[in-house]
Design a protein around this motif. Structure first.
Motif, short mmCIF file in Angstrom:
data_model
loop_
_atom_site.label_atom_id
_atom_site.label_comp_id
_atom_site.label_asym_id
_atom_site.label_seq_id
_atom_site.Cartn_x
_atom_site.Cartn_y
_atom_site.Cartn_z
N GLY A 148 0.81 -1.20 0.00
CA GLY A 148 0.00 0.00 0.00
C GLY A 148 0.85 1.26 0.00
O GLY A 148 1.77 1.42 -0.80
N GLU A 149 0.54 2.15 0.93
CA GLU A 149 1.26 3.42 1.05
C GLU A 149 2.12 3.47 2.31
O GLU A 149 2.50 4.55 2.77
CB GLU A 149 0.28 4.59 1.03
CG GLU A 149 -0.49 4.75 -0.26
CD GLU A 149 0.40 5.18 -1.42
OE1 GLU A 149 1.53 5.65 -1.18
OE2 GLU A 149 -0.05 5.03 -2.58
N LEU A 150 2.49 2.30 2.85
CA LEU A 150 3.31 2.28 4.06
C LEU A 150 4.65 2.96 3.85
O LEU A 150 5.14 3.68 4.72
CB LEU A 150 3.52 0.83 4.53
CG LEU A 150 2.30 0.09 5.06
CD1 LEU A 150 2.67 -1.34 5.44
CD2 LEU A 150 1.70 0.82 6.26
N GLY A 151 5.25 2.74 2.69
CA GLY A 151 6.55 3.35 2.41
C GLY A 151 6.45 4.86 2.30
O GLY A 151 7.36 5.58 2.74
N THR A 152 5.36 5.35 1.72
CA THR A 152 5.17 6.80 1.62
C THR A 152 5.03 7.41 3.01
O THR A 152 5.62 8.45 3.31
CB THR A 152 3.93 7.12 0.78
OG1 THR A 152 3.97 6.37 -0.43
CG2 THR A 152 3.86 8.60 0.45
N ALA B 231 -5.45 5.22 2.47
CA ALA B 231 -6.43 6.19 1.99
C ALA B 231 -5.84 7.58 1.86
O ALA B 231 -6.17 8.32 0.92
CB ALA B 231 -7.64 6.22 2.92
N CYS B 232 -4.95 7.96 2.79
CA CYS B 232 -4.48 9.35 2.85
C CYS B 232 -3.26 9.64 2.00
O CYS B 232 -3.08 10.79 1.54
CB CYS B 232 -4.17 9.73 4.30
SG CYS B 232 -5.62 9.82 5.36
N TYR B 233 -2.39 8.66 1.79
CA TYR B 233 -1.10 8.93 1.15
C TYR B 233 -1.11 8.72 -0.36
O TYR B 233 -0.06 8.69 -0.99
CB TYR B 233 -0.01 8.08 1.78
CG TYR B 233 0.44 8.56 3.14
CD1 TYR B 233 1.42 9.55 3.26
CD2 TYR B 233 -0.10 8.04 4.30
CE1 TYR B 233 1.84 9.99 4.51
CE2 TYR B 233 0.32 8.47 5.55
CZ TYR B 233 1.29 9.45 5.65
OH TYR B 233 1.69 9.89 6.88
N ALA C 19 1.48 16.71 -1.82
CA ALA C 19 1.76 16.62 -0.39
C ALA C 19 0.77 17.44 0.43
O ALA C 19 0.42 17.06 1.55
CB ALA C 19 3.19 17.09 -0.12
N VAL C 20 0.32 18.56 -0.10
CA VAL C 20 -0.67 19.38 0.62
C VAL C 20 -1.96 18.59 0.81
O VAL C 20 -2.56 18.59 1.90
CB VAL C 20 -0.94 20.69 -0.14
CG1 VAL C 20 -2.07 21.47 0.52
CG2 VAL C 20 0.32 21.54 -0.20
N ALA C 21 -2.39 17.89 -0.22
CA ALA C 21 -3.61 17.08 -0.13
C ALA C 21 -3.44 15.92 0.85
O ALA C 21 -4.39 15.57 1.57
CB ALA C 21 -3.99 16.56 -1.52
N ILE C 22 -2.26 15.35 0.89
CA ILE C 22 -2.00 14.26 1.83
C ILE C 22 -2.14 14.75 3.27
O ILE C 22 -2.80 14.11 4.11
CB ILE C 22 -0.60 13.65 1.58
CG1 ILE C 22 -0.61 12.83 0.30
CG2 ILE C 22 -0.16 12.80 2.78
CD1 ILE C 22 0.75 12.33 -0.14
N VAL C 23 -1.54 15.87 3.59
CA VAL C 23 -1.63 16.41 4.95
C VAL C 23 -3.09 16.75 5.29
O VAL C 23 -3.57 16.48 6.40
CB VAL C 23 -0.71 17.63 5.12
CG1 VAL C 23 -0.97 18.32 6.45
CG2 VAL C 23 0.75 17.21 5.02
N ALA C 24 -3.81 17.33 4.34
CA ALA C 24 -5.22 17.66 4.58
C ALA C 24 -6.03 16.39 4.85
O ALA C 24 -6.89 16.36 5.75
CB ALA C 24 -5.80 18.41 3.38
N ALA C 25 -5.76 15.33 4.08
CA ALA C 25 -6.47 14.07 4.28
C ALA C 25 -6.17 13.48 5.66
O ALA C 25 -7.07 12.98 6.35
CB ALA C 25 -6.10 13.08 3.18
#
Length: 339
Positions: free
Chosen positions: A164-168, A232-234, A239-245
């Motif tokens: 998934g997005e664990l690495g991110t 779901a978030c990453y 990056a701005v959208a990731i922090v908002a999520a």
């Protein structure tokens, strides 16, 4: 067992023969065995010697003291070199990445004892081995966004391939992982008890191939339970959208991750996100080439010098980044870092 300097003499790393093993021990316990240029050069030379020595069937690396294998490269020394325009930080990274590649391509089993702190450059000298052993006290991380840099030493290659997005999540936050988390993310193979390490090394020294060792199944990883909000978030490249999520999630861990990312160098976070997306389709050699390009740009950026000051020199944890926030980093700035 007595460890001796190699043909490139330094007392910061020692080498020994133990049965059919070549042993490497990092020896800077007060600095959690942080890597200097001399240590890197000595390891490169010794690995080259052992590669053609038929009496050496495998290599094991560990660290002196109980605090950890390696806290990374000695970035305080690199900061001083940049500030005073002495030495050559770029040659340090060139040789460090050569060492990472040599471990990945080594013609004999390379076993890493990832006990305690394993961060940054410590990941680079362990994660590409043929057997990577963590323990319940392992803290594995690529924390470079906290010092105005990016996860280098090829680390984005395995992190981009984590489930998934664990690495991110790991790359952007730089938060430490447990040994079991490191296994889940592809940076290690299993978790062993510290008390069992010497018997494992003795078995290897007696000629037991790493694949025939009786090793335990790793315990469940803590990060597995966080997959819903992480995946779901990453997503995406914003990056701005990731922090908002992350801030919009009900889980406390997600909101904490948002605040951690917001405290990191905005340029580092934006570049790291772009770099891990690119790394997903690259070989390790290509990721290391990308790291060389990025490293040369980051040397000229004030965030690296400032980040090392805030985290490792003055330790006030109050860095003054060049950008006020992630929204202030432009796409053109990020793209230029890759040229």
């Amino acid at each position: 067992m007595e460890f001796h300097p190699g043909r490139i003499a330094t007392d910061e790393v020692g080498f020994a023969r133990h049965g059919v093993l070549g042993r490497i021990r990092l020896h800077r316990p007060k600095a959690i065995n942080a890597l200097t240029h001399a240590m890197i050069a000595a390891m490169l030379a010794q690995l080259d010697d052992w590669a053609s020595d038929a009496s050496v069937r495998a290599v094991v690396i560990d660290g002196e003291g109980e605090r950890g294998l390696c806290a990374g490269g000695d970035v305080r020394q690199l900061r001083e070199a940049i500030l005073h325009e002495v030495g050559d930080p770029e040659s340090f990274w060139d040789d460090e990445y050569r060492l990472n590649a040599a471990i990945a391509d080594y013609p004999k089993p390379f076993v890493a004892i990832m006990d305690g702190v394993v961060m940054g450059g410590g990941v680079g000298i362990s994660a590409y081995g043929s057997l990577r052993l963590t323990t319940p006290r392992s803290k594995v991380a690529m924390p470079e966004t906290a010092i105005g840099f990016f996860p280098d030493v090829g680390g984005l290659h395995p992190m981009s391939r984590a489930p998934g997005e664990l690495g991110t999540h790991a790359a952007l936050t730089g938060l430490p992982m447990t040994g079991a988390d490191a296994v889940l993310c592809g940076l290690a193979d299993t978790v062993v008890e510290p008390a069992d390490i010497e018997s494992i090394i003795d078995a290897l020294a007696a000629g037991t191939p790493p694949a025939e060792l009786a090793l335990p199944v790793p315990p469940p990883a803590e990060l597995e339970a966080e997959r819903d909000w992480i995946d779901a978030c990453y997503r995406g490249e914003d990056a701005v959208a990731i922090v908002a999520a992350l801030r919009g999630r009900p889980e406390p861990a997600a909101r904490r991750a948002a605040e951690v990312i917001a405290s990191r160098s905005p340029l580092s976070v934006a570049v790291t996100l772009a770099a891990i997306r690119k790394a997903a389709t690259m070989s390790l050699a290509e990721v290391l080439d990308q790291d060389r390009r990025l490293g040369r740009h980051f040397v000229t950026e004030p965030d690296f010098v400032e980040g090392v000051r805030a985290v490792l020199v003055d330790r006030d944890d109050n860095p003054r980044w060049r950008h006020d926030g992630l929204a202030d980093v432009t796409a053109d700035e990020v793209a230029r870092m890759f040229t």
